[in-house]
Scaffold this motif. Structure first.
Motif, PDB file in Angstrom:
ATOM      1  N   VAL A   1       0.127 -31.246  38.772  1.00 29.27           N
ATOM      2  CA  VAL A   1       0.904 -31.446  40.114  1.00 29.27           C
ATOM      3  C   VAL A   1       0.296 -30.495  41.207  1.00 29.27           C
ATOM      4  O   VAL A   1       0.345 -30.789  42.441  1.00 29.27           O
ATOM      5  N   GLU A   2       0.185 -29.353  40.928  1.00 24.41           N
ATOM      6  CA  GLU A   2      -0.035 -28.071  41.719  1.00 24.41           C
ATOM      7  C   GLU A   2      -1.468 -28.508  42.480  1.00 24.41           C
ATOM      8  O   GLU A   2      -1.541 -28.380  43.764  1.00 24.41           O
TER       9      GLU A   2
ATOM     10  N   ASN B   1       4.146 -39.031  39.730  1.00 23.89           N
ATOM     11  CA  ASN B   1       4.761 -39.466  38.461  1.00 23.89           C
ATOM     12  C   ASN B   1       4.397 -40.901  38.493  1.00 23.89           C
ATOM     13  O   ASN B   1       4.864 -41.872  39.172  1.00 23.89           O
ATOM     14  N   VAL B   2       3.957 -41.176  37.007  1.00 26.61           N
ATOM     15  CA  VAL B   2       3.885 -42.812  36.723  1.00 26.61           C
ATOM     16  C   VAL B   2       3.794 -42.853  35.196  1.00 26.61           C
ATOM     17  O   VAL B   2       3.413 -41.880  34.400  1.00 26.61           O
ATOM     18  N   GLU B   3       4.671 -43.884  34.695  1.00 27.48           N
ATOM     19  CA  GLU B   3       5.003 -43.994  33.310  1.00 27.48           C
ATOM     20  C   GLU B   3       3.733 -45.055  32.588  1.00 27.48           C
ATOM     21  O   GLU B   3       3.506 -45.929  33.238  1.00 27.48           O
TER      22      GLU B   3
ATOM     23  N   LYS C   1       5.136 -42.961  28.068  1.00 23.68           N
ATOM     24  CA  LYS C   1       5.218 -41.336  28.399  1.00 23.68           C
ATOM     25  C   LYS C   1       4.910 -41.194  29.919  1.00 23.68           C
ATOM     26  O   LYS C   1       4.493 -41.974  30.578  1.00 23.68           O
ATOM     27  N   GLN C   2       5.185 -39.948  30.347  1.00 27.63           N
ATOM     28  CA  GLN C   2       5.111 -39.807  31.719  1.00 27.63           C
ATOM     29  C   GLN C   2       3.128 -39.324  31.878  1.00 27.63           C
ATOM     30  O   GLN C   2       2.775 -38.474  30.868  1.00 27.63           O
TER      31      GLN C   2
ATOM     32  N   MET D   1      -4.528 -44.028  38.622  1.00 30.47           N
ATOM     33  CA  MET D   1      -5.423 -43.772  39.545  1.00 30.47           C
ATOM     34  C   MET D   1      -4.914 -44.043  41.099  1.00 30.47           C
ATOM     35  O   MET D   1      -5.063 -43.217  41.970  1.00 30.47           O
ATOM     36  N   THR D   2      -4.422 -45.417  41.106  1.00 31.55           N
ATOM     37  CA  THR D   2      -3.964 -45.873  42.472  1.00 31.55           C
ATOM     38  C   THR D   2      -2.696 -45.039  42.937  1.00 31.55           C
ATOM     39  O   THR D   2      -2.678 -44.553  43.971  1.00 31.55           O
ATOM     40  N   ARG D   3      -1.673 -44.432  41.839  1.00 34.49           N
ATOM     41  CA  ARG D   3      -0.689 -43.528  42.176  1.00 34.49           C
ATOM     42  C   ARG D   3      -1.313 -42.270  42.648  1.00 34.49           C
ATOM     43  O   ARG D   3      -0.815 -41.376  43.606  1.00 34.49           O
ATOM     44  N   LEU D   4      -2.327 -41.399  41.960  1.00 35.01           N
ATOM     45  CA  LEU D   4      -2.765 -40.278  42.694  1.00 35.01           C
ATOM     46  C   LEU D   4      -3.458 -40.349  44.135  1.00 35.01           C
ATOM     47  O   LEU D   4      -3.261 -39.578  44.951  1.00 35.01           O
ATOM     48  N   VAL D   5      -4.226 -41.696  44.376  1.00 42.35           N
ATOM     49  CA  VAL D   5      -4.755 -42.018  45.773  1.00 42.35           C
ATOM     50  C   VAL D   5      -3.655 -42.094  46.703  1.00 42.35           C
ATOM     51  O   VAL D   5      -3.701 -41.599  47.778  1.00 42.35           O
ATOM     52  N   ASP D   6      -2.631 -42.972  46.320  1.00 42.25           N
ATOM     53  CA  ASP D   6      -1.509 -42.830  47.324  1.00 42.25           C
ATOM     54  C   ASP D   6      -0.827 -41.815  47.546  1.00 42.25           C
ATOM     55  O   ASP D   6      -0.530 -41.338  48.642  1.00 42.25           O
TER      56      ASP D   6
END
Length: 371
Positions: free
Chosen positions: A94-95, A75-77, A85-86, A60-65
């Motif tokens: 992604v789109e 992308n985060v494993e 996994k990815q 979730m933090t990756r999406l917000v950043d």
């Protein structure tokens, strides 16, 4: 006219202010990892997806950043059922996040411009009628807050009654494609972020923004009341009464102080008079005592004089009596005849005859012999 223009500008600025508060609250909520972790725990998403809460929060933090422009991809494993996994391996995710990123950053740029526009509008609203700026700014904010509360109240009621319908309308309004429609069997993003998560996020945003808006409403209402003519009159009357009471209290205090000072002064004067009277009485008593002592001394002197005079008188009387009484010895002793005096011859130098003094009584008979 100036009042209408000032209130209108303040109202427009207040609407922008509330929108800025709402968008800022969204950023605060989605960046609160504790809140996100509690949401995942409450909805048991970790058990459903076989992913730990730590990986979910990290995803979730990756999406917000990425959405805020702080990351270049999503992308985060993660570890899913013990395998690395990815997390977001579905191309549609992604789109869609690219569209979300574009909308979010556009709104963020509008937010920054809106802050500047809001300050300018508030400044103009205050300058147009500077003497009544607090009153007109308060009226403008209350008007803008009322309009926005009507809008948010309608949207909030809609979301509370049918969140799915509201959320669908929200996506159809913001997005120009159907990429936001995910297949739950293929997309981990839709499974990680169900509608319940977004409902709680909106509730938390409403709580944060609503608290600030409510505080500003309270301040504006207070400023409006304080700046009104009726309040000023009542305030002036209250202040006048308070001042009159304070003056009366000060006057009473001053009167008591003066009375106390006068009493103290009178007491000191009375003590002084008493001391003077006591000193005079002492001096008078001393003078009387001295006079009595002098009188007593005088009387004693008189008595001594009288006694001495009496003794002298008695002595004189005794002497007179002794002198007057005939002595037996004097009577028995014959009187001796005095020898006849012979006249001495005059000195040779004095040849003048002696003059007979006829007017001289001579008891001795000296001059009779000359004849």
């Amino acid at each position: 006219m100036r009042k209408f223009l000032s209130v209108s500008l303040a109202m427009l600025a207040s609407i922008i202010l509330i929108l800025v508060l709402v968008f800022t609250s969204i950023g605060l909520v989605i960046n609160d990892e504790t809140f996100i972790n509690n949401e995942f725990t409450k909805l048991a998403i970790s058990q459903k997806m076989g992913i730990s809460n730590v990986d979910l929060v990290r995803s979730m933090t990756r999406l917000v950043d990425y959405m805020e422009g702080d990351a270049d991809d999503i992308n985060v494993e993660v570890t899913i059922d013990g395998e690395q996994k990815q997390m977001f391996d579905y191309p549609q995710e992604v789109e869609h996040m690219g569209d979300v990123r574009q909308i979010y950053m556009t709104i963020a740029s509008y937010r920054d411009i809106g802050v500047l526009v809001m300050l300018i509008l508030f400044l103009f609203a205050a300058v147009i009628h500077f003497r009544k700026a607090p009153q007109y700014l308060s009226q403008g904010y209350l008007s803008g807050a009322f309009v926005m509360l009507l809008i948010f109240g309608f949207l909030g009621t809609w979301a509370a009654l049918d969140f799915s319908n509201f959320w669908t309308f929200f996506h159809e309004t913001l997005f120009w494609n159907d990429l936001w429609l995910f297949d739950g069997t293929q997309s981990r993003m839709i499974n990680m972020l169900p509608e319940d998560v977004f409902a709680d996020i909106i509730s938390r945003v409403a709580l944060y923004a609503g608290a600030v808006i409510a505080v500003l409403i309270a301040l504006s209402t207070t400023a409006l009341v304080v700046s009104s003519d009726g309040y000023k009159r009542r305030r002036a009357i209250t202040l006048a009464r308070k001042k009159a009471q304070e003056d009366a209290a000060a006057l009473r205090k001053k009167s008591r102080a003066e009375a106390k000072a006068a009493a103290e002064k009178e007491k000191r004067l009375a003590q002084k008079r008493a001391r003077v009277t006591a000193i005079k009485a002492q001096k008078h008593a001393a003078a009387e005592a001295a006079a009595k002592e002098a009188e007593r001394e005088r009387r004693m002197m008189e008595k001594r004089e009288q006694k001495r005079s009496a003794e002298e008188a008695r002595a004189a009387s005794a002497t007179e009596r002794e002198a007057a009484a005939p002595s037996p010895e004097r009577e028995a002793k014959p009187r001796r005849e005095e020898p006849q005096r012979t006249a001495r011859p005059a000195p040779a130098a004095a040849k003048k005859p002696a003059k007979k003094t006829g007017n001289v009584h001579d008891d001795t008979g000296f001059f009779d012999d000359e004849d």
